[in-house]
Design a protein around this motif. Structure first.
Motif, PDB file in Angstrom:
ATOM      1  N   GLN A 147       0.946  -1.233   0.045  1.00  0.00           N
ATOM      2  CA  GLN A 147       0.148  -0.051   0.143  1.00  0.00           C
ATOM      3  C   GLN A 147       0.972   1.319   0.029  1.00  0.00           C
ATOM      4  OE1 GLN A 147      -3.257  -0.015  -0.220  1.00  0.00           O
ATOM      5  NE2 GLN A 147      -3.116  -2.236  -0.480  1.00  0.00           N
ATOM      6  N   PRO A 148       0.444   2.397  -0.429  1.00  0.00           N
ATOM      7  CA  PRO A 148       1.216   3.666  -0.533  1.00  0.00           C
ATOM      8  C   PRO A 148       1.223   4.147   0.795  1.00  0.00           C
ATOM      9  CG  PRO A 148      -0.904   4.237  -1.635  1.00  0.00           C
ATOM     10  CD  PRO A 148      -0.742   2.285  -1.385  1.00  0.00           C
ATOM     11  N   SER A 149       2.413   4.977   1.184  1.00  0.00           N
ATOM     12  CA  SER A 149       2.288   5.449   2.250  1.00  0.00           C
ATOM     13  C   SER A 149       2.268   7.067   2.005  1.00  0.00           C
ATOM     14  CB  SER A 149       3.643   5.429   2.757  1.00  0.00           C
ATOM     15  OG  SER A 149       4.730   5.930   2.288  1.00  0.00           O
ATOM     16  N   ASP A 150       1.874   7.837   3.024  1.00  0.00           N
ATOM     17  CA  ASP A 150       2.007   9.222   2.871  1.00  0.00           C
ATOM     18  C   ASP A 150       3.095   9.896   2.430  1.00  0.00           C
ATOM     19  OD1 ASP A 150      -0.332   9.619   5.960  1.00  0.00           O
ATOM     20  OD2 ASP A 150      -0.731   9.252   3.735  1.00  0.00           O
ATOM     21  N   ALA A 151       3.203  10.781   1.286  1.00  0.00           N
ATOM     22  CA  ALA A 151       4.285  11.638   0.961  1.00  0.00           C
ATOM     23  C   ALA A 151       4.605  12.858   1.517  1.00  0.00           C
ATOM     24  CB  ALA A 151       3.996  11.801  -0.505  1.00  0.00           C
ATOM     25  N   VAL A 187       6.869   1.506  -4.548  1.00  0.00           N
ATOM     26  CA  VAL A 187       6.076   0.873  -3.624  1.00  0.00           C
ATOM     27  C   VAL A 187       5.150   1.991  -3.224  1.00  0.00           C
ATOM     28  CG1 VAL A 187       6.055  -0.356  -1.326  1.00  0.00           C
ATOM     29  CG2 VAL A 187       7.513  -1.419  -3.258  1.00  0.00           C
ATOM     30  N   ALA A 188       5.810   3.105  -2.527  1.00  0.00           N
ATOM     31  CA  ALA A 188       5.020   3.877  -1.879  1.00  0.00           C
ATOM     32  C   ALA A 188       3.786   4.938  -2.666  1.00  0.00           C
ATOM     33  CB  ALA A 188       5.720   5.176  -1.319  1.00  0.00           C
ATOM     34  N   PHE A 189       3.887   4.755  -3.947  1.00  0.00           N
ATOM     35  CA  PHE A 189       3.130   5.613  -4.659  1.00  0.00           C
ATOM     36  C   PHE A 189       1.617   4.907  -5.018  1.00  0.00           C
ATOM     37  CE2 PHE A 189       7.301   7.228  -5.499  1.00  0.00           C
ATOM     38  CZ  PHE A 189       7.036   8.498  -5.408  1.00  0.00           C
ATOM     39  N   GLY A 190       1.706   3.559  -5.747  1.00  0.00           N
ATOM     40  CA  GLY A 190       0.604   2.747  -5.612  1.00  0.00           C
ATOM     41  C   GLY A 190      -0.292   3.008  -6.889  1.00  0.00           C
ATOM     42  N   PHE A 236      -2.135   3.574 -14.162  1.00  0.00           N
ATOM     43  CA  PHE A 236      -1.768   2.153 -13.634  1.00  0.00           C
ATOM     44  C   PHE A 236      -2.172   2.378 -12.377  1.00  0.00           C
ATOM     45  CE2 PHE A 236       1.978   4.651 -13.992  1.00  0.00           C
ATOM     46  CZ  PHE A 236       2.524   4.564 -12.436  1.00  0.00           C
ATOM     47  N   GLN A 237      -2.275   1.169 -11.599  1.00  0.00           N
ATOM     48  CA  GLN A 237      -2.320   0.992 -10.068  1.00  0.00           C
ATOM     49  C   GLN A 237      -1.900  -0.483  -9.527  1.00  0.00           C
ATOM     50  OE1 GLN A 237      -6.421   2.089  -9.462  1.00  0.00           O
ATOM     51  NE2 GLN A 237      -7.112  -0.255  -9.793  1.00  0.00           N
ATOM     52  N   TYR A 238      -1.690  -0.218  -8.316  1.00  0.00           N
ATOM     53  CA  TYR A 238      -1.137  -1.717  -7.763  1.00  0.00           C
ATOM     54  C   TYR A 238      -1.841  -1.813  -6.308  1.00  0.00           C
ATOM     55  CZ  TYR A 238       2.719  -1.307 -10.849  1.00  0.00           C
ATOM     56  OH  TYR A 238       3.486  -1.092 -12.320  1.00  0.00           O
ATOM     57  N   ASP A 239      -3.095  -1.901  -6.418  1.00  0.00           N
ATOM     58  CA  ASP A 239      -3.979  -2.029  -5.024  1.00  0.00           C
ATOM     59  C   ASP A 239      -5.102  -2.699  -5.263  1.00  0.00           C
ATOM     60  OD1 ASP A 239      -4.871  -1.553  -2.609  1.00  0.00           O
ATOM     61  OD2 ASP A 239      -5.613   0.450  -2.831  1.00  0.00           O
ATOM     62  N   PRO A 240      -4.987  -4.227  -5.024  1.00  0.00           N
ATOM     63  CA  PRO A 240      -3.785  -4.776  -4.579  1.00  0.00           C
ATOM     64  C   PRO A 240      -2.965  -5.189  -5.747  1.00  0.00           C
ATOM     65  CG  PRO A 240      -5.782  -6.256  -4.401  1.00  0.00           C
ATOM     66  CD  PRO A 240      -6.274  -4.918  -4.856  1.00  0.00           C
ATOM     67  N   ASP A 241      -3.486  -5.330  -6.995  1.00  0.00           N
ATOM     68  CA  ASP A 241      -2.718  -6.094  -8.148  1.00  0.00           C
ATOM     69  C   ASP A 241      -2.543  -5.030  -9.120  1.00  0.00           C
ATOM     70  OD1 ASP A 241      -2.716  -8.653  -6.874  1.00  0.00           O
ATOM     71  OD2 ASP A 241      -4.944  -8.847  -7.485  1.00  0.00           O
ATOM     72  N   PHE A 242      -1.419  -5.612 -10.105  1.00  0.00           N
ATOM     73  CA  PHE A 242      -1.315  -4.447 -11.190  1.00  0.00           C
ATOM     74  C   PHE A 242      -2.475  -4.475 -12.117  1.00  0.00           C
ATOM     75  CE2 PHE A 242       1.035  -4.585 -15.351  1.00  0.00           C
ATOM     76  CZ  PHE A 242       1.264  -3.182 -15.436  1.00  0.00           C
ATOM     77  N   GLU A 243      -2.902  -3.431 -12.481  1.00  0.00           N
ATOM     78  CA  GLU A 243      -3.988  -2.937 -13.413  1.00  0.00           C
ATOM     79  C   GLU A 243      -3.602  -1.943 -14.090  1.00  0.00           C
ATOM     80  OE1 GLU A 243      -7.497  -5.007 -10.773  1.00  0.00           O
ATOM     81  OE2 GLU A 243      -7.296  -2.836 -10.575  1.00  0.00           O
ATOM     82  N   GLU A 301      -1.307   9.570  -7.220  1.00  0.00           N
ATOM     83  CA  GLU A 301      -2.404  10.106  -7.465  1.00  0.00           C
ATOM     84  C   GLU A 301      -3.534   9.268  -7.723  1.00  0.00           C
ATOM     85  OE1 GLU A 301      -3.521  13.644  -6.997  1.00  0.00           O
ATOM     86  OE2 GLU A 301      -1.388  13.926  -6.339  1.00  0.00           O
ATOM     87  N   PRO A 302      -4.871   9.447  -7.267  1.00  0.00           N
ATOM     88  CA  PRO A 302      -5.882   8.136  -7.668  1.00  0.00           C
ATOM     89  C   PRO A 302      -6.299   8.388  -8.996  1.00  0.00           C
ATOM     90  CG  PRO A 302      -6.807  10.217  -6.426  1.00  0.00           C
ATOM     91  CD  PRO A 302      -5.474  10.474  -6.613  1.00  0.00           C
ATOM     92  N   VAL A 303      -6.564   6.940  -9.475  1.00  0.00           N
ATOM     93  CA  VAL A 303      -6.676   6.918 -10.872  1.00  0.00           C
ATOM     94  C   VAL A 303      -7.842   5.971 -11.181  1.00  0.00           C
ATOM     95  CG1 VAL A 303      -4.587   6.984 -11.705  1.00  0.00           C
ATOM     96  CG2 VAL A 303      -5.431   4.692 -11.120  1.00  0.00           C
ATOM     97  N   GLU A 304      -8.642   5.878 -12.005  1.00  0.00           N
ATOM     98  CA  GLU A 304      -9.936   4.952 -12.130  1.00  0.00           C
ATOM     99  C   GLU A 304      -9.750   4.203 -13.142  1.00  0.00           C
ATOM    100  OE1 GLU A 304     -14.854   5.172 -12.176  1.00  0.00           O
ATOM    101  OE2 GLU A 304     -13.635   7.067 -12.613  1.00  0.00           O
ATOM    102  N   ILE A 305      -9.874   2.965 -12.988  1.00  0.00           N
ATOM    103  CA  ILE A 305      -9.714   1.915 -14.277  1.00  0.00           C
ATOM    104  C   ILE A 305     -11.219   1.083 -14.269  1.00  0.00           C
ATOM    105  CG2 ILE A 305      -8.236  -0.029 -15.358  1.00  0.00           C
ATOM    106  CD1 ILE A 305      -5.970   1.034 -13.657  1.00  0.00           C
ATOM    107  N   VAL A 306     -11.649   1.276 -15.512  1.00  0.00           N
ATOM    108  CA  VAL A 306     -12.739   0.310 -15.536  1.00  0.00           C
ATOM    109  C   VAL A 306     -12.827  -0.311 -16.719  1.00  0.00           C
ATOM    110  CG1 VAL A 306     -14.240   2.368 -14.480  1.00  0.00           C
ATOM    111  CG2 VAL A 306     -14.043   2.218 -17.034  1.00  0.00           C
ATOM    112  N   ALA A 307     -13.778  -1.611 -16.563  1.00  0.00           N
ATOM    113  CA  ALA A 307     -13.783  -2.649 -17.792  1.00  0.00           C
ATOM    114  C   ALA A 307     -14.496  -1.977 -19.109  1.00  0.00           C
ATOM    115  CB  ALA A 307     -14.889  -3.700 -17.287  1.00  0.00           C
TER     116      ALA A 307
END
Length: 261
Positions: A30-34, A87-90, A107-114, A252-258
């Protein structure tokens, strides 16, 4: 052009560009506070900013490495560092440029690579372990058990993404180089138009990774091992290609949708 003939090179370039060859996109926790870090640089009227001014705490794998001009870095140690640098960014965004396309990726890694990539003509989405490919005529959902060859190919590509997104693969790529040298910080333009200062790390010679010849590989990092970009001169399937990637909006948060349709 059929979807199948489009999918094979698209999946191959995405595989090389988005996973193994980035040597950057492998966070697992999980990302930590920057926390912002003050800059010692004097005020300047230029647009250049120092990459890494908002970097999270440097990982243990990177803390023992010298990020300074003139340094020579051990490939194995550097591999361990770059495999954890995000790792810290997510999450974040990247721009990919090669001789054929300019591609934007979230892209995002929470919890998997997407991720979702779009080059203006076609798109690839990996979400919940399923790979979707759309050449403009509608999305194809990957399924290795399907009787449809396009769906089978997309399913196999998804499996490859999962394999090559393993941190051990990233460490292995960087460790395969004969050595790495660090040059003076230089101005580097990101995909969002921002210019930052980043150290250039260059492989000291050509090498082979997973049977792919690599003529040269370059990594760019800001202070505190802040990921900025990479560039690889690669050979695969009988052709040569140079792929450059730049990272921005890390954390920064991202949105990935099917995809629908």
């Amino acid at each position: 052009m059929t979807r199948l003939t489009l999918l094979a090179p698209a999946a191959g370039v995405a595989l090389l560009a988005l996973t193994g060859c980035t040597a950057l996109l492998i966070p697992q926790s999980q990302p930590s506070d920057a926390a912002s870090q003050p800059s010692d640089a004097p005020d300047d009227t230029s647009d250049d900013t120092q990459a890494g001014t908002a970097a999270p705490e440097t990982s243990a794998e990177c803390a023992g490495l010298e990020l300074r001009a003139g340094a020579s870095l051990d490939p194995t140690a550097l591999g361990a560092c770059v495999s954890t640098a995000l790792v810290a960014f997510g999450s974040g965004r990247e721009s990919i440029h090669d001789s054929m396309t300019d591609t934007e990726v979230v892209f995002q890694y929470d919890p998997d690579f997407e991720f979702h990539s779009d080059d203006g003509t076609s798109s690839i989405t990996l979400l919940d372990g399923v790979l979707w490919v759309d050449d403009g005529s509608g999305p194809v959902k990957g399924d290795v058990n399907s009787s449809n060859p396009d769906e089978q190919m997309a399913g196999f590509a998804a499996e490859l993404f999962r394999i090559y997104a393993d941190p051990a693969m990233t460490a292995d790529l960087v460790a395969a180089a004969p050595g790495w040298t660090v040059a003076e910080p230089e101005a580097f333009e990101l995909g969002n138009g921002e210019t930052v200062q980043a150290y250039r790390l260059t492989s000291t010679g050509s090498f082979t990774w997973q049977e792919f010849p690599v003529e040269q590989f370059v990594l760019w990092y800001g202070e505190g091992w802040y990921p900025v970009g990479s560039e690889g001169a690669l050979e695969f399937w009988g052709s040569s290609e140079t792929v450059r990637q730049t990272y921005y909006d890390l954390g920064e948060p991202v949105e990935i949708v099917a995809p629908t349709g």
